[in-house]
Enzyme design. Sequence first.
Site, PDB file in Angstrom:
ATOM      1  N   LYS A 218       0.828  -1.206   0.000  1.00 53.67           N
ATOM      2  CA  LYS A 218       0.000   0.000   0.000  1.00 53.67           C
ATOM      3  C   LYS A 218       0.869   1.265   0.000  1.00 53.67           C
ATOM      4  CE  LYS A 218      -3.186   2.934   0.428  1.00 53.67           C
ATOM      5  NZ  LYS A 218      -4.219   3.193  -0.564  1.00 53.67           N
ATOM      6  N   CYS A 272      -3.618  10.930   1.047  1.00 48.50           N
ATOM      7  CA  CYS A 272      -2.948   9.640   0.810  1.00 48.50           C
ATOM      8  C   CYS A 272      -1.537   9.843   0.270  1.00 48.50           C
ATOM      9  CB  CYS A 272      -3.748   8.815  -0.188  1.00 48.50           C
ATOM     10  SG  CYS A 272      -5.469   8.660   0.279  1.00 48.50           S
TER      11      CYS A 272
END
Length: 425
Positions: A218, A272
């Site tokens: 991720k 993010c």
Amino acid sequence: MNFETISVIGLGYIGLPTAAMFASRKKKVIGVDVNESAVDTINQGKVHIVEPELDMIVHSVVTEGYLKAVTMPEPADAFLIAVPTPFKSTDNNAAIPEPNLKYIESAAKAIALVLKKGDLVILESTSPVGATEQMAGWLAEVRGDLSFPAMKGEDSDIRIAYCPERVLPGHVVRELVENDRVIGGLTPKCSQAAIELYKIFVKGECIVTNARTAEMVKLTENASRDVNIAFANELSIICEEQDINVWELIELANRHPRVNILQPGPGVGGHCIAVDPWFIVAKNPEQAQLIHTARKVNDSKPEFVINKVKSVIYELASKQGIQPSQLTLVCLGLSFKADIDDLRESPALYVASAISSIHKGKTLVVEPNIKELPAELNVLELESLECAIEQADIILTLVDHKEFKSLNRSILDGKCILDIKNIFS
Ligand code: SAJ
């Protein structure tokens, strides 16, 4: 495994759509959030976030009784934790911001109270490597009567896995179903249980690895994009010095079959890409040189844009023989990227706000996706596109919203344009 009841902890941009997808497959879903107003909104069949199609799905699953929201966890067969992982300190001078796992810790300790033998717990929050083992430790601290993979391996009472979300804001409903999932169980049986859970609605492939690799996957995805955008932003700064059009440069270089440079802009925003690479740097400061530099390049881009705006204001004023304060500046776009209403960590918002305190003349902003400015920007004026352009001496493009791209170019005649997003060339 039979998942009769599924609980999602954290009903934000990821948790609510995920809860809604399970509920749309006629599973009983209990959404948990500490925010009472979000819980009330959801229980009325409404949504507190903007995401295409989500409102309709939530409305139908709440009305049909498949989804309910609560503030305290209730027993379930599977728990997905999708709470934020912010930085530890708000001190902007900290050289390397560190991830703060406090929300994961409190979510884990809250669900621990209702866990029963056979339950599955999945962490979805973007997390530093090792967070899933840490979460298992918090569960075990509260529930000494249950066994966990660290002690009992495959025979543990509770199954635990890390399965990162990878959906793109604005396309969440489609990507939740279609994207492949990386499944990092603490044991193979944990991974298998997680696959069975996701297969309730995921059509993409579920690929198994261990938890640490899944956590790093991720972070790597978002760091990879950050590094690539930093390359484009660095090129834009070099090209400014060399009097070269960076957009033409990138277009030409991308004609090479093995080159694919991304787009420069006012910086990298959102919650993010501008955040996650720091989780790698914080753990491996010595080794993560390139990732760290990319963060610094992207974080420095808004200042570069602000300095450019300053010099354009002074040049135009001196060319016209007037005071800078007599010029009207228009900023096009405030959100962190095109065609969304999300202003979090937005470089466009940062630039507009800095300019409003530097520029003594009128500064107007156009943001078609919001109805009012956030409180910290109340010195600026939110204006419609046509009205703002009519008044503009200088137009600064910060976000390439579709409304700007489809603008009739003739109304730009005679305006000084600083086209950071290359909308008008
Ligand atoms: N940006 C550029 N130039 C580009 C592309 C993007 O300056 O060529 C800027 C955008 O304007 C924005 C920022 O980067 O400010 C991030 O935008 P984005 O579209 O690249 O990504 P996010 O933050 O909306 O979503 C990302 C996605 N990750 C990847 O594409 C690797 C998404 O799949 C993740 O699920 C999401 O982060 C997340 O939640 O982690």
